[in-house]
Write an enzyme that holds these catalytic residues in place. Structure first.
Site, PDB file in Angstrom:
ATOM      1  N   CYS A 226       7.357   1.581   6.441  1.00  0.00           N
ATOM      2  CA  CYS A 226       6.089   1.854   7.117  1.00  0.00           C
ATOM      3  C   CYS A 226       5.947   3.281   7.659  1.00  0.00           C
ATOM      4  CB  CYS A 226       5.878   0.860   8.247  1.00  0.00           C
ATOM      5  SG  CYS A 226       5.645  -0.818   7.624  1.00  0.00           S
TER       6      CYS A 226
ATOM      7  N   GLU B 257      10.339  -5.410  11.377  1.00  0.00           N
ATOM      8  CA  GLU B 257      11.389  -6.060  10.601  1.00  0.00           C
ATOM      9  C   GLU B 257      12.616  -6.186  11.495  1.00  0.00           C
ATOM     10  OE1 GLU B 257      12.032  -4.268   6.756  1.00  0.00           O
ATOM     11  OE2 GLU B 257       9.884  -4.273   6.358  1.00  0.00           O
TER      12      GLU B 257
ATOM     13  N   LYS C 220      -3.881   0.824  13.616  1.00  0.00           N
ATOM     14  CA  LYS C 220      -2.562   0.617  13.000  1.00  0.00           C
ATOM     15  C   LYS C 220      -1.907   1.971  12.673  1.00  0.00           C
ATOM     16  CE  LYS C 220       0.944  -1.098  10.924  1.00  0.00           C
ATOM     17  NZ  LYS C 220       2.051  -1.719  11.643  1.00  0.00           N
TER      18      LYS C 220
ATOM     19  N   THR D  31       0.872  -1.184   0.000  1.00  0.00           N
ATOM     20  CA  THR D  31       0.000   0.000   0.000  1.00  0.00           C
ATOM     21  C   THR D  31       0.911   1.238   0.000  1.00  0.00           C
ATOM     22  OG1 THR D  31      -0.151  -0.229   2.421  1.00  0.00           O
ATOM     23  CG2 THR D  31      -2.033  -0.991   1.137  1.00  0.00           C
TER      24      THR D  31
ATOM     25  N   GLU E 258      -1.061  -5.637  11.013  1.00  0.00           N
ATOM     26  CA  GLU E 258       0.139  -6.359  11.465  1.00  0.00           C
ATOM     27  C   GLU E 258       1.071  -5.385  12.193  1.00  0.00           C
ATOM     28  OE1 GLU E 258       0.922  -9.624  11.590  1.00  0.00           O
ATOM     29  OE2 GLU E 258       2.476  -8.658  12.777  1.00  0.00           O
TER      30      GLU E 258
HETATM   31  N1  LIG Z   1       7.145  -4.467   6.288  1.00  0.00           N
HETATM   32  C1  LIG Z   1       6.687  -4.269   7.509  1.00  0.00           C
HETATM   33  O1  LIG Z   1       7.437  -4.206   8.505  1.00  0.00           O
HETATM   34  C2  LIG Z   1       5.211  -4.120   7.748  1.00  0.00           C
HETATM   35  C3  LIG Z   1       4.705  -4.223   9.046  1.00  0.00           C
HETATM   36  C4  LIG Z   1       3.336  -4.093   9.247  1.00  0.00           C
HETATM   37  C5  LIG Z   1       2.493  -3.845   8.183  1.00  0.00           C
HETATM   38  N2  LIG Z   1       3.021  -3.722   6.917  1.00  0.00           N
HETATM   39  C6  LIG Z   1       2.081  -3.483   5.831  1.00  0.00           C
HETATM   40  O2  LIG Z   1       1.857  -4.731   5.152  1.00  0.00           O
HETATM   41  C7  LIG Z   1       1.687  -4.521   3.734  1.00  0.00           C
HETATM   42  C8  LIG Z   1       2.719  -5.344   2.983  1.00  0.00           C
HETATM   43  O3  LIG Z   1       4.009  -4.863   3.328  1.00  0.00           O
HETATM   44  P1  LIG Z   1       5.344  -5.642   2.955  1.00  0.00           P
HETATM   45  O4  LIG Z   1       6.465  -4.906   3.590  1.00  0.00           O
HETATM   46  O5  LIG Z   1       5.165  -7.081   3.200  1.00  0.00           O
HETATM   47  O6  LIG Z   1       5.373  -5.387   1.369  1.00  0.00           O
HETATM   48  P2  LIG Z   1       6.336  -6.049   0.309  1.00  0.00           P
HETATM   49  O7  LIG Z   1       6.493  -5.058  -0.784  1.00  0.00           O
HETATM   50  O8  LIG Z   1       7.551  -6.598   0.992  1.00  0.00           O
HETATM   51  O9  LIG Z   1       5.501  -7.311  -0.235  1.00  0.00           O
HETATM   52  C9  LIG Z   1       4.377  -7.225  -1.030  1.00  0.00           C
HETATM   53  C10 LIG Z   1       4.337  -8.428  -1.957  1.00  0.00           C
HETATM   54  O10 LIG Z   1       3.102  -8.421  -2.674  1.00  0.00           O
HETATM   55  C11 LIG Z   1       3.368  -8.915  -3.991  1.00  0.00           C
HETATM   56  N3  LIG Z   1       2.270  -8.551  -4.887  1.00  0.00           N
HETATM   57  C12 LIG Z   1       1.999  -7.364  -5.481  1.00  0.00           C
HETATM   58  N4  LIG Z   1       0.858  -7.459  -6.203  1.00  0.00           N
HETATM   59  C13 LIG Z   1       0.404  -8.733  -6.065  1.00  0.00           C
HETATM   60  C14 LIG Z   1      -0.726  -9.448  -6.567  1.00  0.00           C
HETATM   61  N5  LIG Z   1      -1.614  -8.865  -7.369  1.00  0.00           N
HETATM   62  N6  LIG Z   1      -0.862 -10.734  -6.214  1.00  0.00           N
HETATM   63  C15 LIG Z   1       0.051 -11.344  -5.404  1.00  0.00           C
HETATM   64  N7  LIG Z   1       1.128 -10.718  -4.911  1.00  0.00           N
HETATM   65  C16 LIG Z   1       1.304  -9.434  -5.234  1.00  0.00           C
HETATM   66  C17 LIG Z   1       4.700  -8.307  -4.331  1.00  0.00           C
HETATM   67  O11 LIG Z   1       5.343  -8.981  -5.408  1.00  0.00           O
HETATM   68  C18 LIG Z   1       5.444  -8.450  -2.994  1.00  0.00           C
HETATM   69  O12 LIG Z   1       6.141  -9.673  -2.926  1.00  0.00           O
HETATM   70  C19 LIG Z   1       1.787  -3.019   3.541  1.00  0.00           C
HETATM   71  O13 LIG Z   1       0.522  -2.460   3.577  1.00  0.00           O
HETATM   72  C20 LIG Z   1       2.598  -2.551   4.737  1.00  0.00           C
HETATM   73  O14 LIG Z   1       2.337  -1.217   5.075  1.00  0.00           O
HETATM   74  C21 LIG Z   1       4.347  -3.871   6.684  1.00  0.00           C
END
Ligand SMILES: NC(=O)c1ccc[n+]([C@@H]2O[C@H](COP(=O)([O-])OP(=O)(O)OC[C@H]3O[C@@H](n4cnc5c(N)ncnc54)[C@H](O)[C@@H]3O)[C@@H](O)[C@H]2O)c1
Length: 443
Positions: A269, A161, A213, A86, A157
């Site tokens: 984030c 990290e 969140k 997002t 979540e």
């Molecule tokens: N990274 C963190 O520490 C953290 C912690 C809490 C919440 N979040 C939230 O969680 C969400 C995901 O974050 P993240 O860091 O895991 O992102 P990320 O970019 O690491 O992972 C997202 C994944 O989604 C895949 N993707 C994109 N479009 C897709 C589709 N149509 N079908 C299937 N897969 C698809 C991408 O290839 C990628 O592997 C975000 O909203 C973020 O704000 C992240």
């Protein structure tokens, strides 16, 4: 219970792997074919302590599957998590196109499949208030019936990290936003193995859950910007922010966590979530003044270290070689999204410096950003040879007690700019270092 996970990034991969570790049958889907091929082979695609081992074991034991086909993950699952990006849109609001795109695809997959009677769609992405309702609408438009065939739940979540596996396995709290009792019961059952020590599963409505969140991340970012301002003032007044932090943190109303000043917050984030909340407020005709200041302070702090280095060398870094320890946005991760270290490097490059960097885990991810415009060293000492100064940008453990005598033989002169306050200013002065840190003047 069969679980599907859409998106196998930092959140999706950790979520899927931890559910598999508890014994659930998990299928993760991602559009990135390269990633899926690596994961299918039982290897992790990110550096996250403890994760490689869990991915390997659960793939081998047949509980953790990966695919590029959404219907394969969605068809037979009872619970489907969305862990999709997002990112900030042009105006700073959360870009929901990934989440909405997948929600629109699910209706047609599910409307022709009766194998599972009722499903819960769980949104784990960080999304603005109202997104659960929007996902429900898109699924209904796709031909499935809300409340009968499915419910949408918000389950933000809170993992960090660098300790994501531990955080997921033993969450301080699990927040579940739903007005459906049936969905709430399934979610509580799902999380039972993770809260055996009695940590709370908090059930609330969808909007409050989505807001929880953003409010949590914005509050943590506020703490960081606040302490950065305290540190900047300490420098001007001759106070030591380490001592101030200690004195403040002993007050149980304040607490001793998240009071460390540095070179600004980063990562995937905090910056985007503060921006998104600011945008949500603006869209509701509300001026969330603190958030404006949090972001402004952070911008200033992120340029502070490079500015200091440029000033030290008289306004230009042409012909200077600066060594950088740390590229990741924080220790214990390879993630460089919005890394403050990258801001420092950009500032140094703009002033004409030659930059030589080392990071234990984040060199590959940084190469995607800087390519050949900086040099990458094989170890932390190699990059120091004939450098004019060392700048510390990430608080990796291996930087905490280096061989200072050896460093002195490598650097042109003994100059360290420490953006993470790893060493004691008085000791550094005593041993002949020119040492600059954050909020701790050398007396
Ligand atoms: N990274 C963190 O520490 C953290 C912690 C809490 C919440 N979040 C939230 O969680 C969400 C995901 O974050 P993240 O860091 O895991 O992102 P990320 O970019 O690491 O992972 C997202 C994944 O989604 C895949 N993707 C994109 N479009 C897709 C589709 N149509 N079908 C299937 N897969 C698809 C991408 O290839 C990628 O592997 C975000 O909203 C973020 O704000 C992240």
């Amino acid at each position: 219970m069969k679980i599907g996970i859409v998106g196998t990034g930092y959140v999706g991969l950790v979520t899927g792997t931890c559910f598999a570790e508890m014994g659930y049958d998990v299928t993760c889907v991602d559009i990135d074919e390269k990633k899926v091929a690596i994961l299918k082979a039982g290897q992790s695609t990110i550096f996250e302590p403890g994760l490689d081992h869990l991915v390997a074991r659960n793939v081998k034991e047949g509980r953790l599957h990966f695919t590029t086909d959404l219907s394969e993950a969605a068809k037979n699952c009872v619970v489907l998590f969305l862990a999709l990006p997002t990112p900030p849109g042009e105006d700073g609001s959360a870009d929901l196109s990934y989440v909405e795109g997948v929600a629109a695809e699910l209706g047609p997959i599910w409307s022709g499949n009766d194998a599972v009677e009722y499903r819960v769609v769980v949104n784990k992405s960080t999304v603005p208030v109202g997104t659960a309702v929007r996902i429900r609408e898109l699924l209904e438009q796709g031909g499935v019936k809300a409340g009968i065939d499915f419910d949408v739940v918000s389950n933000p979540e809170f993992l960090r990290e660098g300790s994501a596996v531990d955080d997921f396995m033993k969450p301080e709290r699990v927040v579940i936003g739903t007005s459906s009792e049936r969905a709430a019961e399934i979610m509580e059952t799902l999380y039972e193995p993770f809260v055996v020590q009695g940590n709370p599963v908090v059930i609330m409505d969808e909007s409050s859950s989505e807001m929880t969140k953003y409010a949590s991340n914005a509050f943590l970012a506020t703490k960081i910007s606040f302490m950065n301002e305290v540190a900047n003032l300490c420098e001007r007044l001759g106070a030591n922010v380490d001592q101030v932090r200690h004195g403040m943190g002993l007050d149980s109303r304040i607490g001793n966590l998240f009071l460390y000043p540095g070179i600004g917050f980063g990562g995937s984030c905090f910056p985007k979530d503060v921006l998104a909340l600011q945008n949500t407020a603006r869209a509701s005709d509300y001026d969330f003044k603190i958030l404006n200041a949090v972001l402004e302070v952070n911008d200033i702090q992120r340029s502070l270290l490079a500015g200091r280095i440029v000033d030290h060398f008289g306004g230009s870094l042409a012909g200077k070689k600066i060594a950088i320890w740390g590229l990741a946005f924080k220790a214990q991760t390879d993630d460089v999204r919005e890394s403050p270290a990258h801001s420092v490097i950009n500032g140094l490059l703009a002033a004409g410096a030659e930059v030589h960097a080392f990071d234990p885990e984040a060199m590959e991810t940084s190469k995607h950003v800087f390519g050949d415009s900086i040099f990458y060293g094989a170890d932390k000492y190699e990059i120091l040879r004939d450098a004019d100064a060392l700048a510390i940008c990430t608080e990796w453990r291996e930087f905490r007690r280096p061989d200072f005598d050896h460093i002195k033989t490598l650097l042109k002169s003994p100059v360290i700019f420490d953006g993470r306050n790893l060493y004691r200013p008085d000791k550094m002065k005593e041993f002949g270092w020119e040492y600059s840190s954050i909020g701790r003047p050398v007396k």
